[in-house]
Design a protein around this motif. Structure first.
Motif, short mmCIF file in Angstrom:
data_model
loop_
_atom_site.label_atom_id
_atom_site.label_comp_id
_atom_site.label_asym_id
_atom_site.label_seq_id
_atom_site.Cartn_x
_atom_site.Cartn_y
_atom_site.Cartn_z
N GLY A 185 0.78 -1.23 0.00
CA GLY A 185 0.00 0.00 0.00
C GLY A 185 0.81 1.28 0.00
N ASN A 186 2.08 1.23 -0.50
CA ASN A 186 2.92 2.43 -0.47
C ASN A 186 2.81 3.27 -1.74
OD1 ASN A 186 4.29 0.90 -2.33
ND2 ASN A 186 6.29 1.02 -1.29
N GLY A 187 1.93 2.87 -2.67
CA GLY A 187 1.71 3.67 -3.87
C GLY A 187 2.67 3.40 -5.00
N THR A 188 3.58 2.43 -4.83
CA THR A 188 4.49 2.03 -5.91
C THR A 188 4.51 0.51 -6.01
OG1 THR A 188 6.43 1.95 -4.47
CG2 THR A 188 5.94 4.07 -5.56
N LEU A 189 4.95 0.01 -7.17
CA LEU A 189 5.04 -1.42 -7.39
C LEU A 189 6.49 -1.86 -7.56
CD1 LEU A 189 2.12 -2.11 -9.94
CD2 LEU A 189 2.03 -1.98 -7.44
N THR A 190 6.89 -2.83 -6.78
CA THR A 190 8.22 -3.44 -6.96
C THR A 190 8.18 -4.33 -8.19
OG1 THR A 190 7.64 -5.34 -5.61
CG2 THR A 190 8.56 -3.42 -4.47
N LYS A 191 9.33 -4.92 -8.54
CA LYS A 191 9.37 -5.82 -9.69
C LYS A 191 8.39 -6.98 -9.54
CE LYS A 191 13.98 -5.21 -11.71
NZ LYS A 191 15.25 -5.90 -12.05
N SER A 192 8.39 -7.59 -8.37
CA SER A 192 7.49 -8.73 -8.17
C SER A 192 6.04 -8.28 -8.22
CB SER A 192 7.78 -9.41 -6.83
OG SER A 192 7.54 -8.53 -5.74
N GLU A 193 5.75 -7.07 -7.72
CA GLU A 193 4.38 -6.56 -7.77
C GLU A 193 3.98 -6.21 -9.21
OE1 GLU A 193 3.83 -4.63 -3.31
OE2 GLU A 193 4.74 -3.40 -4.90
N VAL A 194 4.93 -5.71 -10.01
CA VAL A 194 4.63 -5.43 -11.41
C VAL A 194 4.30 -6.73 -12.15
CG1 VAL A 194 5.56 -4.60 -13.61
CG2 VAL A 194 5.96 -3.30 -11.51
N LYS A 195 5.04 -7.79 -11.81
CA LYS A 195 4.73 -9.09 -12.41
C LYS A 195 3.33 -9.55 -12.04
CE LYS A 195 9.55 -10.69 -12.73
NZ LYS A 195 10.56 -11.65 -12.23
N SER A 196 2.95 -9.34 -10.78
CA SER A 196 1.58 -9.68 -10.36
C SER A 196 0.56 -8.82 -11.10
CB SER A 196 1.43 -9.46 -8.85
OG SER A 196 2.24 -10.33 -8.11
N PHE A 197 0.90 -7.56 -11.30
CA PHE A 197 0.03 -6.66 -12.04
C PHE A 197 -0.16 -7.17 -13.47
CE2 PHE A 197 -0.03 -3.07 -15.07
CZ PHE A 197 -1.26 -2.50 -14.74
N PHE A 198 0.95 -7.53 -14.13
CA PHE A 198 0.87 -8.07 -15.48
C PHE A 198 0.00 -9.33 -15.52
CE2 PHE A 198 5.05 -6.25 -17.47
CZ PHE A 198 4.45 -5.01 -17.51
N ASN A 199 0.18 -10.18 -14.53
CA ASN A 199 -0.59 -11.42 -14.49
C ASN A 199 -2.07 -11.12 -14.36
OD1 ASN A 199 -1.73 -13.94 -12.81
ND2 ASN A 199 0.04 -14.58 -14.04
N SER A 200 -2.41 -10.09 -13.57
CA SER A 200 -3.83 -9.76 -13.35
C SER A 200 -4.50 -9.22 -14.60
CB SER A 200 -3.97 -8.75 -12.21
OG SER A 200 -3.51 -7.48 -12.60
N ILE A 201 -3.71 -8.60 -15.50
CA ILE A 201 -4.29 -8.11 -16.75
C ILE A 201 -4.03 -9.09 -17.90
CG2 ILE A 201 -4.12 -5.70 -16.04
CD1 ILE A 201 -1.72 -5.38 -17.90
N ASN A 202 -3.61 -10.30 -17.54
CA ASN A 202 -3.47 -11.40 -18.50
C ASN A 202 -2.34 -11.18 -19.49
OD1 ASN A 202 -4.61 -13.92 -18.80
ND2 ASN A 202 -6.67 -13.07 -19.05
N LEU A 203 -1.23 -10.63 -19.01
CA LEU A 203 -0.09 -10.36 -19.88
C LEU A 203 1.10 -11.20 -19.43
CD1 LEU A 203 1.34 -8.72 -22.09
CD2 LEU A 203 1.84 -6.99 -20.36
N SER A 204 1.62 -11.97 -20.37
CA SER A 204 2.82 -12.76 -20.10
C SER A 204 3.96 -12.18 -20.94
CB SER A 204 2.58 -14.22 -20.47
OG SER A 204 3.72 -14.99 -20.21
N MET A 205 5.17 -12.09 -20.37
CA MET A 205 6.30 -11.47 -21.06
C MET A 205 7.58 -12.22 -20.70
SD MET A 205 7.33 -7.42 -20.87
CE MET A 205 5.65 -6.97 -21.27
N ASN A 206 8.43 -12.40 -21.69
CA ASN A 206 9.67 -13.11 -21.37
C ASN A 206 10.56 -12.22 -20.49
OD1 ASN A 206 11.63 -11.53 -22.96
ND2 ASN A 206 10.63 -12.41 -24.77
N PRO A 207 11.45 -12.84 -19.70
CA PRO A 207 12.24 -12.09 -18.70
C PRO A 207 13.03 -10.92 -19.28
CG PRO A 207 12.42 -14.44 -18.30
CD PRO A 207 11.69 -14.29 -19.60
N ALA A 208 13.64 -11.11 -20.46
CA ALA A 208 14.45 -10.04 -21.04
C ALA A 208 13.59 -8.82 -21.39
CB ALA A 208 15.16 -10.55 -22.28
#
Length: 777
Positions: A139-162
């Motif tokens: 709840g700090n108003g920013t997304l870490t890398k792991s949180e961005v990955k969760s965000f991508f997953n929630s909008i149904n987006l998969s992306m290779n690591p690079a």
């Protein structure tokens, strides 16, 4: 609302408990404790799911019982009702005082209205913000890398690591190893422009890679089929999607659309133009000339055997534009008639409460007439009480006399606007020397024999096997003629309320033509209708051009399942009653049809199904030589490309933000594919008229198919394009993710976004498909 957190008394029929409610900071959702007042155990309620917030106790059995156990004033009570698609039961709440109750009612109503007025762009931002908040675990108003990955997953987006690392570094502008809300919005907008849109833009823009005003005009005319587009209108469109300055300060050469503005235009390009829904049809023709939105066993919220009954079901159906609701009436305790599904374990509700609900909500959605279809099982005393309730409660809304005493056909929806009319059994006019018996209370009761139809539900046969010869109903034309022995008595007060739609058994079409008139109506089940449409189609069509007919689900559909309404509509049937409480493809077809004509609940039948059309060409749905055109329309569909009508191509190009299966616990991204087909009368509903794309692995955010199909339809006026989106699974049944039903006669050619819906008909925005529709003459 002066206080966003309050404790209310939550009321049910058999208990009352304290619950804490909080209006969330985004003012778009409410949290309610599920046990006591502890908000750590709470459920979220979206304001968008609310149908209505009403002050007072209304006429509801829950409130009636609550008053006996809980001391409170009516102005302390309020009810939050939810859209039927949510399957949420109403919340009955009591505040500490009237001021608090009114503040919450008015506040929630204002917020709900504001949400409903949101533009698509505002809704999109809201949706994205909800996903951002859900991913921001601390709840700090920013997304870490792991949180961005969760965000991508929630909008149904998969992306290779690079690719992920590169994208994250690009938008981590302050090198904090996290992304702010503005960073995420910018990142999302980049991802929002799929390659298909990008390639189309540069193709149109040419070498300078900038879309000038004249190039945009040519694109709109050639590909989007705009006609009579004025210069001022064109400039207004540019300003909407690419605002740069006021129109007065710009020369034509200064107008241009960038890639992002073009993408916003494409996202706004609707496959069905608003004019298709907003145009009002001619409402001055006889009722026989319209399809009428109709509900079967309206009182039920679930199945036909044990499901609950509720006045909320009537409210919900009427607010959806339903114009014909059903009331199964039975003798109740203490002389009070009730409504329920007889000989079953469904719950019972008060007839009086239902009539009160109808009076309140009949004309909230549409002011065109409502029919109360009575299935009357009551004895004489409670029949009289039914009549009294309808007269007293409905008042001037109730149609008590013919619109025109000299009429030779049914009145029009316009002539009956704002009126409620009764469908039911009617006594024959007595002869001059008929015997009249007086009842104890000096009302008159005519002893007359009225056949008990029981609307084909088979109950008369259960009660008296002799009534149906102990046999199952056979197909029309093959059954032995058997006279039902069961007769009923009908109170004159109730009979007098039946002006039009006087129930009459349909023996055969010749008999009906000789002995019935425009005031009569017959009810048959969908199986019988299907048999008539197959074996006596022309007779059925001519019957429905002169007289109303009601179709209802076969009695074997005890799970409240439905049937495809299109074949019945194609036979001219007007009152095609469906189980509104059931979320299914058939109800979605019904919803798609009755969105037309401003949601009036009436849609004008095509001319070839009306009496004048039948007289001119003797139309027969089973004989192509009588069809209104010499060859079928053809539609060429490309997924990521979608063309339509005398010869049409559907190109399915791509999708955007497709949802995961509802209540899915799977962590992986979906593997979507699309199925399309024509649903309509038998001549259109053929195996050749369907297509299926390949599945796209691990991409629900922006899958791209680029596949093309060709479909044909004889009847754009009747048939619809069915679009279903599935998630490919291995070892289990593929999950259905979304659907859309499009009336062919409303489809707009060009590059179009296809809106997607869940099984209840709720919008899945921003999930869409990208088609191109080309109309080939």
């Amino acid at each position: 609302m002066t206080d966003k957190t309050r404790i209310f008394k939550k009321v049910r029929e058999n208990w009352q408990k304290d619950r804490k409610m909080v209006l969330w900071d985004d003012r778009l959702s409410i949290w309610m404790s599920t046990k006591g007042t502890d908000l750590t155990r709470a459920r979220k309620i979206s304001v968008e799911d609310i149908e209505e917030v009403s002050l007072g106790t209304q006429s509801d059995i829950v409130w009636e019982k609550a008053k006996k156990k809980l001391a409170f004033h009516g102005d302390q009570a309020f009810t939050i009702s939810f859209k039927l698609a949510t399957r949420l039961a109403p919340l009955y709440l009591v505040a500490d005082d009237a001021v608090t109750a009114r503040a919450w009612v008015e506040g929630l109503s204002r917020i709900r209205d504001r949400v409903m007025r949101m533009t698509s762009r505002q809704r999109h931002t809201w949706w994205l913000w909800e996903k951002f908040k859900a991913a921001d675990k601390d709840g700090n108003g920013t997304l870490t890398k792991s949180e961005v990955k969760s965000f991508f997953n929630s909008i149904n987006l998969s992306m290779n690591p690079a690719n992920f690392e590169n994208l994250f570094k690009k938008y981590d502008d302050n090198k904090s190893n996290s992304l702010s809300w503005s960073n995420v919005k910018e990142l999302y907008e980049e991802l929002l422009i799929p390659n298909e849109v990008r390639n189309l833009y540069y193709k149109i823009a040419g070498e300078d890679e900038t879309l000038q005003l004249y190039e945009f005009r040519d694109f709109l005319g050639k590909y989007q089929h705009y006609k009579n587009l004025t210069a001022d209108k064109l400039k207004e469109m540019v300003m909407v999607f690419e605002p740069t300055a006021t129109i007065d300060n710009l020369n034509d050469s200064d107008f241009e659309i960038g890639l992002y503005g073009f993408a916003m235009y494409i996202r706004s390009a609707k496959v069905i133009d608003d004019s298709c829904y907003k145009t009002m049809q001619d409402m001055t023709r006889p009722l026989t000339d319209y399809w009428i939105a109709s509900s079967h066993n309206t009182y039920l919220l679930d199945d036909q055997l044990t499901g609950p009954s509720s006045t909320e079901a009537y409210k919900s159906a009427l607010l959806k534009g339903c114009r014909c609701v059903e009331l199964d009436c039975w003798d109740g305790a203490n002389g009070e008639p009730i409504i329920y599904h007889g000989w079953t374990r469904t719950s019972k509700i008060s007839f009086k409460d239902v009539i009160t609900t109808v009076a309140q909500y009949a004309f909230k959605k549409s002011d065109y007439p409502v029919c109360l279809s009575l299935e009357n099982h009551c004895h004489i005393p409670q029949q009289q009480k039914m009549a009294k309730y309808m007269v007293d409660i409905l008042g001037d809304l109730l149609l008590r006399a013919p619109v025109d005493p000299d009429e030779k056909f049914l009145p029009s929806p316009e002539a009956m606007r704002g009126k409620i009319w009764i469908k039911g059994k009617k006594l024959k006019e007595p002869a001059a020397d008929a015997k009249i018996n007086k009842t104890d209370n000096d009302d008159f009761l005519i002893d007359d024999e009225v056949s008990e139809e029981d609307e084909g539900e088979g109950y008369a046969a259960r009660e008296s096997p002799v009534a149906n010869g102990g046999q199952q109903q056979e197909e029309p034309g093959t059954q032995k003629k058997q006279k039902k022995t069961k007769k009923i008595k009908l109170h004159k007060d109730l009979s007098d309320l039946v002006i039009y739609t006087q129930s009459r058994h349909l023996k055969d079409f010749d008999e009906a033509q000789q002995n019935s008139d425009f005031r009569h109506i017959s009810s048959i089940d969908d199986k019988v209708c299907s048999s008539y449409a197959k074996n006596q189609s022309r007779a059925l069509l001519h019957h429905t051009s002169r007289q109303l007919i009601r179709i209802y689900p076969n009695k074997k559909k005890i799970d409240s399942s439905n049937y495809n309404p299109i074949p019945a509509w194609a036979s001219g049937c007007q009152i095609v009653a469906l189980n509104y409480q059931t979320a299914c493809e058939e109800m979605l077809i019904n919803q798609a049809r009755f969105k037309m004509n401003q949601g009036a609940g009436y849609v004008l039948k095509p001319e070839f199904l009306r009496e004048e059309g039948l007289l001119n060409n003797n139309f027969d749905i089973n004989d192509t030589s009588t069809f209104p055109r010499s060859k079928p329309h053809s539609f060429k569909i490309k997924v990521n490309y979608f063309p339509v009508s005398l010869f049409n191509t559907f190109q399915i190009i791509s999708g955007c933000q497709l949802p995961k299966p509802k209540q899915s616990n799977k962590g992986e991204v979906v593997d979507p594919y699309v199925k399309i087909r024509v649903v309509g009368p038998a001549v259109d509903d053929q195996p050749k008229n369907e297509g299926k794309t390949k599945s796209i692995d691990n991409n629900g955010f922006s899958p791209c198919w680029n596949e093309e199909f060709t479909l044909t339809t004889w009847f754009t006026e009747l048939s619809m394009l069915e679009i279903l989106v599935y998630d490919k699974d291995v070892g289990t049944k593929d999950d259905k993710l979304a659907n859309s039903y499009l009336p062919f006669d409303c489809i707009t050619p060009g590059y179009r976004q296809i809106p997607l819906f869940d099984k209840e008909g709720g919008s899945l925005y921003p999930a869409t498909l990208f088609f191109h529709i080309e109309k080939l003459e």
